[in-house]
Design a protein around this motif. Structure first.
Motif, PDB file in Angstrom:
ATOM      1  N   GLN A 186       0.796  -1.231   0.000  1.00 53.50           N
ATOM      2  CA  GLN A 186       0.000   0.000   0.000  1.00 53.50           C
ATOM      3  C   GLN A 186       0.829   1.282   0.000  1.00 53.50           C
ATOM      4  OE1 GLN A 186      -3.391   0.595  -0.224  1.00 53.50           O
ATOM      5  NE2 GLN A 186      -3.486  -1.543  -0.831  1.00 53.50           N
ATOM      6  N   GLU A 187       2.114   1.166   0.335  1.00 51.46           N
ATOM      7  CA  GLU A 187       2.951   2.366   0.372  1.00 51.46           C
ATOM      8  C   GLU A 187       3.706   2.580  -0.948  1.00 51.46           C
ATOM      9  OE1 GLU A 187       5.639  -0.991   1.199  1.00 51.46           O
ATOM     10  OE2 GLU A 187       3.596  -0.488   1.782  1.00 51.46           O
ATOM     11  N   ASP A 188       3.523   1.687  -1.902  1.00 54.29           N
ATOM     12  CA  ASP A 188       4.345   1.695  -3.113  1.00 54.29           C
ATOM     13  C   ASP A 188       3.762   2.490  -4.275  1.00 54.29           C
ATOM     14  OD1 ASP A 188       6.247  -0.018  -1.955  1.00 54.29           O
ATOM     15  OD2 ASP A 188       5.186  -1.812  -2.627  1.00 54.29           O
ATOM     16  N   LEU A 189       4.640   3.256  -4.926  1.00 53.64           N
ATOM     17  CA  LEU A 189       4.360   3.780  -6.258  1.00 53.64           C
ATOM     18  C   LEU A 189       4.942   2.760  -7.222  1.00 53.64           C
ATOM     19  CD1 LEU A 189       3.857   5.735  -8.635  1.00 53.64           C
ATOM     20  CD2 LEU A 189       6.016   6.861  -8.053  1.00 53.64           C
ATOM     21  N   ILE A 190       4.098   2.220  -8.074  1.00 55.31           N
ATOM     22  CA  ILE A 190       4.555   1.243  -9.063  1.00 55.31           C
ATOM     23  C   ILE A 190       4.614   1.904 -10.433  1.00 55.31           C
ATOM     24  CG2 ILE A 190       4.084  -0.950 -10.215  1.00 55.31           C
ATOM     25  CD1 ILE A 190       4.800  -1.257  -7.250  1.00 55.31           C
ATOM     26  N   ILE A 191       5.748   1.772 -11.101  1.00 47.09           N
ATOM     27  CA  ILE A 191       5.882   2.247 -12.473  1.00 47.09           C
ATOM     28  C   ILE A 191       5.893   1.023 -13.375  1.00 47.09           C
ATOM     29  CG2 ILE A 191       7.356   3.443 -14.133  1.00 47.09           C
ATOM     30  CD1 ILE A 191       8.325   5.210 -11.829  1.00 47.09           C
ATOM     31  N   ASN A 224      12.075  10.905 -12.663  1.00 49.10           N
ATOM     32  CA  ASN A 224      12.020  11.732 -11.457  1.00 49.10           C
ATOM     33  C   ASN A 224      10.768  12.610 -11.437  1.00 49.10           C
ATOM     34  OD1 ASN A 224      14.296  10.870 -10.043  1.00 49.10           O
ATOM     35  ND2 ASN A 224      15.655  12.180 -11.244  1.00 49.10           N
ATOM     36  N   GLU A 225      10.263  12.959 -12.618  1.00 51.29           N
ATOM     37  CA  GLU A 225       9.019  13.740 -12.682  1.00 51.29           C
ATOM     38  C   GLU A 225       7.839  12.907 -12.192  1.00 51.29           C
ATOM     39  OE1 GLU A 225       8.470  15.248 -16.599  1.00 51.29           O
ATOM     40  OE2 GLU A 225      10.204  16.606 -16.516  1.00 51.29           O
ATOM     41  N   ILE A 226       7.889  11.603 -12.418  1.00 48.90           N
ATOM     42  CA  ILE A 226       6.831  10.706 -11.941  1.00 48.90           C
ATOM     43  C   ILE A 226       6.982  10.440 -10.452  1.00 48.90           C
ATOM     44  CG2 ILE A 226       5.843   8.382 -12.156  1.00 48.90           C
ATOM     45  CD1 ILE A 226       6.929   8.346 -15.052  1.00 48.90           C
ATOM     46  N   ILE A 227       8.221  10.218 -10.039  1.00 50.32           N
ATOM     47  CA  ILE A 227       8.501   9.824  -8.659  1.00 50.32           C
ATOM     48  C   ILE A 227       8.201  10.947  -7.669  1.00 50.32           C
ATOM     49  CG2 ILE A 227      10.339   9.148  -7.058  1.00 50.32           C
ATOM     50  CD1 ILE A 227      11.636   7.693  -9.513  1.00 50.32           C
ATOM     51  N   TYR A 231      17.801   7.159 -10.377  1.00 45.59           N
ATOM     52  CA  TYR A 231      16.416   7.179  -9.905  1.00 45.59           C
ATOM     53  C   TYR A 231      16.320   6.317  -8.649  1.00 45.59           C
ATOM     54  CZ  TYR A 231      15.708   8.660 -14.747  1.00 45.59           C
ATOM     55  OH  TYR A 231      15.790   9.315 -15.947  1.00 45.59           O
ATOM     56  N   LYS A 232      15.488   6.721  -7.712  1.00 43.10           N
ATOM     57  CA  LYS A 232      15.456   6.026  -6.413  1.00 43.10           C
ATOM     58  C   LYS A 232      14.453   4.869  -6.390  1.00 43.10           C
ATOM     59  CE  LYS A 232      12.377   9.449  -4.249  1.00 43.10           C
ATOM     60  NZ  LYS A 232      12.142  10.267  -3.045  1.00 43.10           N
ATOM     61  N   PHE A 233      14.699   3.891  -7.237  1.00 44.92           N
ATOM     62  CA  PHE A 233      13.888   2.686  -7.236  1.00 44.92           C
ATOM     63  C   PHE A 233      14.364   1.734  -6.148  1.00 44.92           C
ATOM     64  CE2 PHE A 233      13.958   3.861 -11.845  1.00 44.92           C
ATOM     65  CZ  PHE A 233      12.626   4.219 -11.943  1.00 44.92           C
ATOM     66  N   LYS A 234      13.422   1.075  -5.495  1.00 49.12           N
ATOM     67  CA  LYS A 234      13.791   0.019  -4.552  1.00 49.12           C
ATOM     68  C   LYS A 234      14.098  -1.274  -5.294  1.00 49.12           C
ATOM     69  CE  LYS A 234      11.592   1.231  -0.160  1.00 49.12           C
ATOM     70  NZ  LYS A 234      10.633   0.761   0.870  1.00 49.12           N
ATOM     71  N   SER A 235      13.301  -1.545  -6.324  1.00 48.54           N
ATOM     72  CA  SER A 235      13.482  -2.786  -7.061  1.00 48.54           C
ATOM     73  C   SER A 235      12.864  -2.712  -8.442  1.00 48.54           C
ATOM     74  CB  SER A 235      12.859  -3.960  -6.291  1.00 48.54           C
ATOM     75  OG  SER A 235      11.448  -3.794  -6.189  1.00 48.54           O
ATOM     76  N   LEU A 236      13.323  -3.609  -9.307  1.00 52.42           N
ATOM     77  CA  LEU A 236      12.740  -3.800 -10.627  1.00 52.42           C
ATOM     78  C   LEU A 236      12.348  -5.268 -10.708  1.00 52.42           C
ATOM     79  CD1 LEU A 236      14.859  -1.382 -10.977  1.00 52.42           C
ATOM     80  CD2 LEU A 236      14.881  -2.003 -13.385  1.00 52.42           C
TER      81      LEU A 236
END
Length: 281
Positions: free
Chosen positions: A43-48, A104-107, A136-141
Motif C-alpha cells: 500500500q505504500e508503493d508507487l509502481i511504475i 524523477n518527474e513521476i517519482i 532514480y530512487k527505485f527500490k526494485s525492478l
C-alpha cells in the motif's frame, strides 16, 4: 461483473498487435500472481509499469499499490487502458516512449518506488540501463524479460552468459530469478521463453571505483574482445600508454593474459582503478 480476460479485451476492441513494438500480452493468471507477489507490492508503493498492454497486470497492481503509473507507447492502447481501468482512482497513464521519460518527474517525493513490467524484448537492455544509470530512487525492478537476457544478468564469472550486462546490473543490484514463463502464457506466443527476474537496488554500488565511466568501458571492451587477452582489450581503449599497461596489471596482481569473462566484478574494479592511475594525462 466478471473481469474481462486479456483475450476478451483484445477481442472487444478488435486490437491489432504491432510486431515492431514487441507486443506479447500475458494470459496466464498464475504468472500475474507471481509477478505481483514477487515484487512484494504494498500500500505504500508507487509502481511504475512500462508497456502495460491492455492492462491485465496493471489491474492486479492497482489492487495492491498506493499508485500505479503506466507508460505506454502505442496510441491504440491509450483509450483501451483508460476505459478498462477507469474505476481505479490510483491509476495514471503516460503516453510516451519509456526511453524518453524523466522518471524523477513521476517519482516526485514518493519514498517507495518499484518498477514492475513485462518489458518488450527489443528495448529490454536500453530500459534496464536507463533505469539503473539514471540515479532514480527505485527500490526494485521486477521484470519479465527474455530468458537468455535474464541468464546473462544473473551470470557469474567464467560462464558463457557472463558479460557486460552482468557487470552493469550486478554493480547496482542484487539479482534473483523468480520463475520461468513459457511462450504459451502469451498472446501472440513469442518464439522464446521468458523469465521473471527481480533486481533489488543496492544502497551503494557493489564496488567502489575511481571513474565509473572507465570501469564500464574496461568491462565492455573486455567482453567485446572475448577471444583476445585483457592486455589487448585494454590497449585497444587507448587510454593508457602501451609501456604502462603491464605496470597497471602488475599493480593489482591480475595476469594480463587472462580473458575478460574470468574476472569478477571486484577484479574489474581493481583493474579499472589501476588503469585510471596510469592513464594518459
Amino acid at each position: 461483473m466478471q473481469k474481462l480476460t486479456t483475450r476478451d479485451v483484445v477481442k472487444k476492441y478488435n486490437f491489432k498487435f504491432t510486431k515492431s513494438l514487441g507486443q506479447n500480452f500475458l494470459i496466464d493468471d498464475t504468472v500475474l500472481e507471481d509477478i505481483v507477489s514477487g515484487a512484494e507490492v504494498g500500500q505504500e508503493d508507487l509502481i511504475i509499469e512500462i508497456g502495460p498492454g491492455v492492462g491485465t497486470l496493471t489491474r492486479e497492481l492497482l489492487k495492491k499499490a498506493k499508485r500505479v503509473c503506466a507508460i505506454e507507447l502505442d496510441y491504440d492502447l491509450i483509450s483501451i487502458l483508460n476505459e478498462e481501468l477507469k474505476d481505479f482512482d490510483n491509476f495514471q497513464l503516460i503516453h510516451k516512449d519509456a526511453l524518453k521519460v524523466d522518471f524523477n518527474e513521476i517519482i516526485g517525493t514518493e519514498e517507495s518506488v518499484k518498477v514492475v513490467a513485462n518489458l518488450p524484448y527489443y528495448v529490454t537492455t536500453p530500459i534496464i540501463a536507463k533505469l539503473l544509470k539514471g540515479s532514480y530512487k527505485f527500490k526494485s525492478l521486477t521484470i519479465m524479460i527474455q530468458k537468455e537476457v535474464a541468464e546473462r544478468i544473473a551470470a557469474e564469472p567464467g560462464g558463457k552468459d557472463y558479460g557486460s550486462l552482468s557487470i552493469l546490473v550486478q554493480y547496482y543490484c542484487n539479482t534473483k530469478i523468480l520463475r520461468k514463463v513459457p511462450p504459451t502464457s502469451f498472446i501472440p506466443q513469442p518464439k522464446v521463453e521468458s523469465t521473471v527476474i527481480r533486481l533489488d537496488r543496492l544502497d551503494k554500488p557493489k564496488v567502489e571505483v575511481k571513474d565509473e565511466e572507465l570501469f564500464f568501458k574496461v568491462a565492455r571492451q573486455s567482453f567485446n574482445m572475448r577471444r583476445k587477452t585483457l592486455k589487448n582489450a585494454v590497449k585497444s581503449l587507448g587510454v593508457i600508454d602501451s609501456d604502462k599497461i603491464d605496470e597497471a596489471f602488475k599493480a593489482v596482481k591480475i595476469n594480463p593474459g587472462r580473458r575478460g569473462e574470468t574476472l569478477s566484478i571486484e577484479e574489474f574494479a581493481a583493474l579499472a582503478d589501476s588503469i585510471y592511475m596510469f592513464k594518459k594525462v
